[in-house]
Design a protein around this motif. Structure first.
Motif, PDB file in Angstrom:
ATOM      1  N   GLY A   1       8.271   8.871 -12.990  1.00 17.42           N
ATOM      2  CA  GLY A   1       7.451   7.725 -12.612  1.00 17.42           C
ATOM      3  C   GLY A   1       5.982   8.065 -12.443  1.00 17.42           C
ATOM      4  N   ARG A   2       5.549   9.143 -13.088  1.00 20.45           N
ATOM      5  CA  ARG A   2       4.149   9.550 -12.966  1.00 20.45           C
ATOM      6  C   ARG A   2       3.342   9.051 -14.154  1.00 20.45           C
ATOM      7  NH1 ARG A   2       5.643  15.809 -12.189  1.00 20.45           N
ATOM      8  NH2 ARG A   2       6.514  15.220 -14.205  1.00 20.45           N
ATOM      9  N   VAL A   3       2.098   8.697 -13.874  1.00 22.03           N
ATOM     10  CA  VAL A   3       1.152   8.339 -14.919  1.00 22.03           C
ATOM     11  C   VAL A   3       0.097   9.441 -14.959  1.00 22.03           C
ATOM     12  CG1 VAL A   3      -0.292   6.912 -13.382  1.00 22.03           C
ATOM     13  CG2 VAL A   3      -0.334   6.517 -15.845  1.00 22.03           C
TER      14      VAL A   3
ATOM     15  N   THR B   1       0.857  -1.187   0.000  1.00 22.36           N
ATOM     16  CA  THR B   1       0.000   0.000   0.000  1.00 22.36           C
ATOM     17  C   THR B   1       0.889   1.231   0.000  1.00 22.36           C
ATOM     18  OG1 THR B   1      -1.676  -1.195   1.272  1.00 22.36           O
ATOM     19  CG2 THR B   1      -1.839   1.204   1.259  1.00 22.36           C
ATOM     20  N   TYR B   2       0.568   2.171  -0.870  1.00 21.31           N
ATOM     21  CA  TYR B   2       1.366   3.379  -1.060  1.00 21.31           C
ATOM     22  C   TYR B   2       0.437   4.590  -1.092  1.00 21.31           C
ATOM     23  CZ  TYR B   2       4.278  -0.458  -2.472  1.00 21.31           C
ATOM     24  OH  TYR B   2       4.947  -1.659  -2.474  1.00 21.31           O
ATOM     25  N   THR B   3       0.945   5.737  -0.695  1.00 16.75           N
ATOM     26  CA  THR B   3       0.090   6.925  -0.576  1.00 16.75           C
ATOM     27  C   THR B   3       0.668   8.128  -1.336  1.00 16.75           C
ATOM     28  OG1 THR B   3       1.165   7.432   1.533  1.00 16.75           O
ATOM     29  CG2 THR B   3      -0.924   6.222   1.631  1.00 16.75           C
ATOM     30  N   PRO B   4       0.682   8.051  -2.664  1.00 21.13           N
ATOM     31  CA  PRO B   4       1.153   9.198  -3.440  1.00 21.13           C
ATOM     32  C   PRO B   4       0.080  10.279  -3.518  1.00 21.13           C
ATOM     33  CG  PRO B   4       0.401   7.496  -4.920  1.00 21.13           C
ATOM     34  CD  PRO B   4       0.289   6.934  -3.518  1.00 21.13           C
ATOM     35  N   LYS B   5       0.502  11.452  -3.939  1.00 21.74           N
ATOM     36  CA  LYS B   5      -0.434  12.576  -4.095  1.00 21.74           C
ATOM     37  C   LYS B   5      -0.651  12.833  -5.580  1.00 21.74           C
ATOM     38  CE  LYS B   5       0.467  14.783   0.288  1.00 21.74           C
ATOM     39  NZ  LYS B   5       0.096  13.624   0.994  1.00 21.74           N
ATOM     40  N   LEU B   6      -1.879  13.148  -5.921  1.00 20.17           N
ATOM     41  CA  LEU B   6      -2.244  13.529  -7.277  1.00 20.17           C
ATOM     42  C   LEU B   6      -1.879  14.997  -7.458  1.00 20.17           C
ATOM     43  CD1 LEU B   6      -3.807  12.395  -9.792  1.00 20.17           C
ATOM     44  CD2 LEU B   6      -5.847  13.441  -8.796  1.00 20.17           C
ATOM     45  N   ASP B   7      -1.150  15.312  -8.532  1.00 24.66           N
ATOM     46  CA  ASP B   7      -0.783  16.715  -8.719  1.00 24.66           C
ATOM     47  C   ASP B   7      -1.877  17.470  -9.472  1.00 24.66           C
ATOM     48  OD1 ASP B   7      -0.379  16.355 -11.501  1.00 24.66           O
ATOM     49  OD2 ASP B   7       1.794  16.370 -11.349  1.00 24.66           O
ATOM     50  N   ASP B   8      -1.695  18.763  -9.624  1.00 25.58           N
ATOM     51  CA  ASP B   8      -2.712  19.611 -10.241  1.00 25.58           C
ATOM     52  C   ASP B   8      -2.945  19.302 -11.716  1.00 25.58           C
ATOM     53  OD1 ASP B   8      -3.083  20.900  -7.825  1.00 25.58           O
ATOM     54  OD2 ASP B   8      -1.679  22.521  -8.298  1.00 25.58           O
ATOM     55  N   LYS B   9      -2.010  18.608 -12.344  1.00 23.98           N
ATOM     56  CA  LYS B   9      -2.145  18.250 -13.756  1.00 23.98           C
ATOM     57  C   LYS B   9      -2.729  16.849 -13.943  1.00 23.98           C
ATOM     58  CE  LYS B   9       1.574  21.256 -15.278  1.00 23.98           C
ATOM     59  NZ  LYS B   9       2.866  21.318 -15.977  1.00 23.98           N
ATOM     60  N   GLY B  10      -3.126  16.199 -12.860  1.00 22.45           N
ATOM     61  CA  GLY B  10      -3.721  14.867 -12.948  1.00 22.45           C
ATOM     62  C   GLY B  10      -2.703  13.753 -13.054  1.00 22.45           C
ATOM     63  N   ARG B  11      -1.484  13.992 -12.595  1.00 24.21           N
ATOM     64  CA  ARG B  11      -0.447  12.969 -12.639  1.00 24.21           C
ATOM     65  C   ARG B  11      -0.263  12.364 -11.253  1.00 24.21           C
ATOM     66  NH1 ARG B  11       3.942  16.885 -15.244  1.00 24.21           N
ATOM     67  NH2 ARG B  11       3.340  17.864 -13.293  1.00 24.21           N
ATOM     68  N   LEU B  12      -0.058  11.060 -11.239  1.00 21.51           N
ATOM     69  CA  LEU B  12       0.139  10.333  -9.986  1.00 21.51           C
ATOM     70  C   LEU B  12       1.451   9.565 -10.073  1.00 21.51           C
ATOM     71  CD1 LEU B  12      -1.454   9.692  -7.301  1.00 21.51           C
ATOM     72  CD2 LEU B  12      -1.995   7.511  -8.391  1.00 21.51           C
ATOM     73  N   THR B  13       2.292   9.724  -9.076  1.00 24.30           N
ATOM     74  CA  THR B  13       3.569   9.017  -9.035  1.00 24.30           C
ATOM     75  C   THR B  13       3.335   7.595  -8.548  1.00 24.30           C
ATOM     76  OG1 THR B  13       4.708  11.097  -8.562  1.00 24.30           O
ATOM     77  CG2 THR B  13       5.902   9.051  -8.102  1.00 24.30           C
ATOM     78  N   LEU B  14       3.729   6.643  -9.360  1.00 21.66           N
ATOM     79  CA  LEU B  14       3.586   5.242  -8.976  1.00 21.66           C
ATOM     80  C   LEU B  14       4.821   4.812  -8.185  1.00 21.66           C
ATOM     81  CD1 LEU B  14       1.948   3.782 -12.196  1.00 21.66           C
ATOM     82  CD2 LEU B  14       0.864   4.450 -10.046  1.00 21.66           C
ATOM     83  N   PRO B  15       4.682   3.796  -7.335  1.00 23.87           N
ATOM     84  CA  PRO B  15       5.795   3.370  -6.481  1.00 23.87           C
ATOM     85  C   PRO B  15       7.059   3.060  -7.289  1.00 23.87           C
ATOM     86  CG  PRO B  15       3.767   2.322  -5.781  1.00 23.87           C
ATOM     87  CD  PRO B  15       3.466   3.017  -7.075  1.00 23.87           C
ATOM     88  N   ALA B  16       8.189   3.570  -6.797  1.00 18.74           N
ATOM     89  CA  ALA B  16       9.472   3.407  -7.486  1.00 18.74           C
ATOM     90  C   ALA B  16       9.809   1.936  -7.730  1.00 18.74           C
ATOM     91  CB  ALA B  16      10.581   4.081  -6.678  1.00 18.74           C
TER      92      ALA B  16
END
Length: 145
Positions: free
Chosen positions: A87-89, A7-22
């Protein structure tokens, strides 16, 4: 094959990108498919894994109207992408709306894919299903195995 767990807790940025676990980025470097999933979450598959699922789904749905409806909904909500250098989608506005994503997100490993949840929805889901998980015990595991 990568084993997506944890389980990982990344933050969604203002452009709609989410960093996936390294730790999963190498496995996802060939591209990802993001699609709507059950329980108002999103599923992230490696492209090759998604293609295997797609082949099976298309074959299974040819004679079953309910399966065809599911397959249509599933594929209509799919979007192919690549991770950027960080590493963002990029999650489409449609996907963010479907999963009610806010800045606080949770990414969970589902062994062969990842799920993306809004953090509050994930906490609510866990609270609603904790007792069933605790009570299921080895009988549920025996049924799976």
């Amino acid at each position: 094959m990568a084993r997506f767990v944890g389980t990982y807790t990344p933050k969604l940025d203002d452009k709609g990108r989410l960093t996936l676990p390294a730790k999963f980025r190498d496995s996802l470097a060939g591209g990802v498919m993001v699609t709507r999933s059950q329980d108002r979450s999103l599923s992230v598959y490696r492209v090759d894994e998604f293609d295997v699922i797609a082949d099976k789904a298309v074959q299974a749905s040819s004679n079953d109207p309910e399966a065809r409806a599911f397959v249509r909904y599933y594929f209509a909500g799919a979007d192919e992408g690549r991770l950027d250098a960080q590493g963002r989608v990029n999650l489409s506005a449609e996907h963010r709306e479907y999963a009610s994503l806010t800045k606080e997100c949770v990414v969970i490993g589902m062994y062969d894919h990842l799920e993306i949840w809004d953090a509050q929805k994930w906490r609510d889901y866990q609270a609603a299903h904790e007792e069933a998980f605790s009570n299921a015990g080895s009988a549920a595991l025996d049924a799976i195995l």
